[in-house]
Design a protein around this motif. Structure first.
Motif, PDB file in Angstrom:
ATOM      1  N   CYS A 232      28.215 -42.387  51.716  1.00 43.45           N
ATOM      2  CA  CYS A 232      28.337 -42.838  50.403  1.00 43.45           C
ATOM      3  C   CYS A 232      28.831 -41.838  49.594  1.00 43.45           C
ATOM      4  CB  CYS A 232      26.821 -43.398  50.037  1.00 43.45           C
ATOM      5  SG  CYS A 232      26.905 -43.861  48.310  1.00 43.45           S
ATOM      6  N   ALA A 234      28.656 -41.810  46.161  1.00 41.17           N
ATOM      7  CA  ALA A 234      27.755 -41.866  45.441  1.00 41.17           C
ATOM      8  C   ALA A 234      26.807 -40.257  45.154  1.00 41.17           C
ATOM      9  CB  ALA A 234      26.619 -42.759  45.246  1.00 41.17           C
ATOM     10  N   GLY A 235      26.591 -39.751  46.316  1.00 44.61           N
ATOM     11  CA  GLY A 235      26.267 -38.553  46.401  1.00 44.61           C
ATOM     12  C   GLY A 235      24.928 -38.043  46.101  1.00 44.61           C
ATOM     13  N   CYS A 236      23.786 -38.886  45.806  1.00 49.09           N
ATOM     14  CA  CYS A 236      22.443 -38.527  45.459  1.00 49.09           C
ATOM     15  C   CYS A 236      22.022 -37.555  46.485  1.00 49.09           C
ATOM     16  CB  CYS A 236      21.380 -39.930  45.607  1.00 49.09           C
ATOM     17  SG  CYS A 236      22.362 -41.175  44.636  1.00 49.09           S
ATOM     18  N   CYS A 239      18.867 -38.866  48.728  1.00 49.58           N
ATOM     19  CA  CYS A 239      19.337 -40.072  49.453  1.00 49.58           C
ATOM     20  C   CYS A 239      18.161 -40.363  50.259  1.00 49.58           C
ATOM     21  CB  CYS A 239      20.803 -40.201  49.996  1.00 49.58           C
ATOM     22  SG  CYS A 239      21.167 -41.831  50.741  1.00 49.58           S
ATOM     23  N   TYR A 240      17.866 -41.765  50.263  1.00 50.51           N
ATOM     24  CA  TYR A 240      16.744 -42.176  51.224  1.00 50.51           C
ATOM     25  C   TYR A 240      17.261 -42.229  52.714  1.00 50.51           C
ATOM     26  CZ  TYR A 240      19.002 -46.742  51.503  1.00 50.51           C
ATOM     27  OH  TYR A 240      19.822 -47.632  51.808  1.00 50.51           O
ATOM     28  N   THR A 245      23.970 -40.424  54.924  1.00 56.86           N
ATOM     29  CA  THR A 245      24.849 -40.172  54.055  1.00 56.86           C
ATOM     30  C   THR A 245      25.438 -38.647  53.566  1.00 56.86           C
ATOM     31  OG1 THR A 245      23.225 -39.948  52.322  1.00 56.86           O
ATOM     32  CG2 THR A 245      24.234 -42.060  52.932  1.00 56.86           C
ATOM     33  N   ARG A 246      24.434 -37.827  53.640  1.00 59.38           N
ATOM     34  CA  ARG A 246      24.716 -36.299  53.244  1.00 59.38           C
ATOM     35  C   ARG A 246      24.885 -35.399  54.342  1.00 59.38           C
ATOM     36  NH1 ARG A 246      25.844 -38.879  49.652  1.00 59.38           N
ATOM     37  NH2 ARG A 246      27.921 -37.792  50.148  1.00 59.38           N
ATOM     38  N   GLY A 294      24.194 -46.381  53.463  1.00 61.84           N
ATOM     39  CA  GLY A 294      25.356 -46.020  52.498  1.00 61.84           C
ATOM     40  C   GLY A 294      25.621 -46.952  51.448  1.00 61.84           C
ATOM     41  N   GLY A 325      25.219 -48.598  44.871  1.00 66.41           N
ATOM     42  CA  GLY A 325      25.172 -47.320  44.157  1.00 66.41           C
ATOM     43  C   GLY A 325      26.315 -47.485  43.274  1.00 66.41           C
ATOM     44  N   LEU A 329      26.435 -45.482  39.425  1.00 66.25           N
ATOM     45  CA  LEU A 329      26.522 -44.369  39.769  1.00 66.25           C
ATOM     46  C   LEU A 329      28.113 -44.139  39.867  1.00 66.25           C
ATOM     47  CD1 LEU A 329      23.634 -43.945  42.436  1.00 66.25           C
ATOM     48  CD2 LEU A 329      24.047 -42.734  40.078  1.00 66.25           C
ATOM     49  N   ASN A 360      21.127 -49.237  42.469  1.00 63.81           N
ATOM     50  CA  ASN A 360      20.382 -47.817  42.125  1.00 63.81           C
ATOM     51  C   ASN A 360      20.755 -47.371  40.807  1.00 63.81           C
ATOM     52  OD1 ASN A 360      19.370 -45.235  42.261  1.00 63.81           O
ATOM     53  ND2 ASN A 360      20.487 -44.616  44.268  1.00 63.81           N
TER      54      ASN A 360
HETATM   55  S1  SF4 Z   1      20.662 -43.434  47.506  1.00 68.20           S
HETATM   56 FE1  SF4 Z   1      22.073 -45.167  47.593  1.00 68.20          FE
HETATM   57  S2  SF4 Z   1      23.750 -44.627  46.136  1.00 68.20           S
HETATM   58 FE2  SF4 Z   1      22.664 -42.684  46.303  1.00 68.20          FE
HETATM   59  S3  SF4 Z   1      23.756 -41.773  48.108  1.00 68.20           S
HETATM   60 FE3  SF4 Z   1      22.114 -42.965  48.873  1.00 68.20          FE
HETATM   61  S4  SF4 Z   1      23.024 -44.579  49.394  1.00 68.20           S
HETATM   62 FE4  SF4 Z   1      24.224 -43.968  48.021  1.00 68.20          FE
END
Ligand code: SF4
Length: 592
Positions: A232, A234-236, A239-240, A245-246, A294, A325, A329, A360
């Motif tokens: 993703c 969005a790069g939180c 992120c859960y 994603t990261r 994601g 997101g 975002l 989000n």
């Molecule tokens: S929390 Fe949601 S919007 Fe943020 S990086 Fe994770 S998947 Fe993407």
């Protein structure tokens, strides 16, 4: 033999490497003009608003279908959403890099090209040095004396900040912390339990396990993760699903004994086809599907059109939801691509089933004119799309437990903290969170629907006790505001084993007073709460003295102490409102 694929890949790679360097170049141009990167971003956004059609040039029919410039500006002003500042000189300078108001909205590669992106191990790539330098120039203040520590984190972290999120209103508020990793940060494996074998709906193809969806025991929802977007942009930072994603780790099934098994993903439209086939034969069928990643909106439009077609055959479906997101975002225009909207409209026309975007929204600054424009456009599409906001309560963004901890450390001896000291440590942080969340609630209620859900931070940077206290104050009708429309609907902690757990003040009382509900363990504290499902939900977090130890919990839930705490928070919130009013008056008189 020439390997066409590898040549193609090489070319793509070169182009992508180029992408990483665009933003530092633009930042450099801004610097030479004695401006900052945020001013450039704002200049492009202001030009985008200016390029929107004026109401005066629209026919009566168009006026009901298209959001005009005047309508958007009026809406943002009424909501207190900051409008970007124009700057024609900066705009002209960056237009030669393709960063203009047209690409802002219509180029689907825009975000990829202009985001601040440091891929995993990017800090060792000499080509990316300008990007790396830019990161530190922008965010040095958050990592004072910790440069080595943050380099270690970035080594295995995919940093991504979308261009819109570099605008002034986000960059100069707590909101930007949403994208900045913490030192020694570690993602918790599958905090929401979506990879647990017992929750997976699987199929088999050529002897391999194929993922269709996740469904917790008897839960009314299919959560369908689409593999192609397990990443993703969005790069939180917290992120859960941060491991995917990261850290770009593979999505695997976690077996009951803790071992992991590989599972495979089909193209999303095929995944949906197989899921619907099975769904239609279910004895206890869910009524709801939630697409997730994601970022599910990153999959191709063609693939989405096929998914929507496939869903029409789901006979038990009542609610079609997309978790995204993109809206808040930094990539909101994706939601209003014409063909996508048309397909949703057709789906609604043929099935009559409700379509909802679960979005989000981590901080009020993310309610930008771009997001407002998208929501207005979705509503004008006229087939009842609902926006459900989900607000993760995270440290440094909306929660300020770190400030409380600092204050508590100043007191002598952790076991002798007085009631007054607890009050002094808790109330300012709660008041700051309260004010931001109320702002978020007011703004979202003005443009979309009620604030839907607050979610406890699944990466455990904040205590469940702190976030439950915060929600209890916020949902109370007597503090700060009496308007039910701006109060959040629910506060949930996501449980790895069971469906979400909704919490409130009474859960705190239960924890404080029932034997065995709050236990100290070698790892921290274990919270045990009855779940409506008929089982005990367990949640573990580190021990923070003065915050989540049993003594503090008992004090907070003592009704006399609680009264003092809510009074003190109310007092601080009111004071702050007055201060802000004065501040705004000053800014205005300075501008005119
Ligand atoms: S929390 Fe949601 S919007 Fe943020 S990086 Fe994770 S998947 Fe993407």
């Amino acid at each position: 033999m020439v390997n066409i694929n590898s040549k193609k890949q090489e070319k793509q790679k070169k182009e992508e490497t180029g992408f990483y360097l665009v933003l530092p170049k633009i930042a450099e141009i801004a610097r030479k003009k004695d401006a900052n990167l945020s001013q450039v971003i704002d200049a492009v956004r202001a030009a985008w608003i200016k390029s929107l059609p004026s109401k005066l040039n629209l026919s009566k029919k168009e006026q009901s279908e298209i959001v005009s410039r005047e309508e958007l500006i009026a809406k943002c002003k009424s909501m207190g959403v900051e409008l970007p500042k124009p700057n024609s000189k900066l705009l002209h300078l960056v237009m030669k890099y393709g960063m203009d108001s047209h690409s802002w909205q219509y180029d689907t590669n825009f975000v990829f090209k202009y985001r601040l992106h440091l891929p995993i191990r990017g800090i060792y790539n000499p080509q990316l040095e300008p990007t790396y330098d830019l990161f530190f120039r922008l965010f040095r203040k958050f990592y004072k004396g910790k440069v080595k520590g943050i380099k270690n984190v970035l080594e295995n972290f995919d940093l991504s900040i979308r261009p819109l999120n570099l605008c002034s209103s986000i960059m100069f508020s707590e909101a930007v912390r949403n994208f900045l990793p913490e030192i020694e940060q570690k993602f918790i494996k599958d905090p929401f339990g979506v990879q647990r074998r017992e929750h997976l709906v699987l199929d088999e193809k050529n002897g391999k396990l194929v993922y269709l969806a996740t469904r917790k025991i008897e839960h009314g929802t299919y959560l369908a993760i689409l593999q192609t977007v397990a990443y993703c942009t969005a790069g939180c930072a917290r992120c859960y699903r941060g491991e995917q994603t990261r850290e770009l780790k593979q999505f695997k099934a976690i077996n009951p004994d803790g071992s992991e098994s590989a599972i495979y993903f089909l193209p999303p439209s095929e995944q949906v086809k197989l899921l619907v086939r099975r769904w239609n034969k279910e004895k206890n069928p869910p009524e709801d599907i939630l697409f997730s990643g994601g970022e599910p909106m990153d999959i191709d439009l063609d693939e989405w059109l096929k998914i929507i077609e496939g869903l029409k055959k789901a006979k038990f479906l009542k609610f079609f939801r997309i978790c995204t997101g993109d809206l808040f975002l930094g990539e909101s225009f994706r939601l209003i691509q014409l063909e996508f909207l048309e397909a949703l409209k057709q789906f609604y026309k043929e099935t009559g089933k409700a379509i909802k975007f679960v979005c989000n929204l981590p901080h009020p600054a993310f309610i930008t004119p771009e997001a407002v424009y998208t929501i207005m456009t979705l509503h004008e599409a006229g087939f009842g799309i609902e926006i459900q906001s989900q607000t993760p309560l995270e440290e440094g963004v909306l929660c300020f437990q770190g400030d409380m901890q600092k204050k508590l450390k100043e007191y002598d001896g952790v076991n002798n903290i007085s009631d007054t000291q607890i009050l002094e440590a808790w109330a300012p942080s709660l008041a700051r969170s309260f004010k931001l969340l109320r702002e978020l609630g007011v703004k979202i209620s003005m443009v979309a629907d009620r604030p839907y859900k607050f979610i406890h931070d699944m990466q455990q940077s904040v205590s469940l006790i702190y976030t439950t206290v915060l929600f209890s104050l916020l949902s109370e009708p007597h503090i700060g505001t009496t308007d039910a429309a701006v109060r959040p609907t629910s506060f949930a902690a996501f449980m790895p084993k069971l469906p979400n757990l909704n919490l409130g003040f009474h859960s705190l009382e239960y924890l404080a007073n029932v034997d065995g509900a709050h236990k100290t363990t070698p790892n921290g504290i274990l919270i045990r709460l009855p779940h409506a499902f008929g089982e005990i939900a367990e949640y573990e977090e580190p021990l923070w003295i003065g915050i989540n130890d049993i003594d503090t919990l008992k004090r907070i839930t003592d009704i006399n102490f609680w009264k003092k705490l809510r009074y003190k928070v109310k007092e601080l919130v009111d004071k702050n409102v007055k201060y802000e009013k004065n501040k705004n008056t000053k800014i205005k008189s300075y501008c005119h």
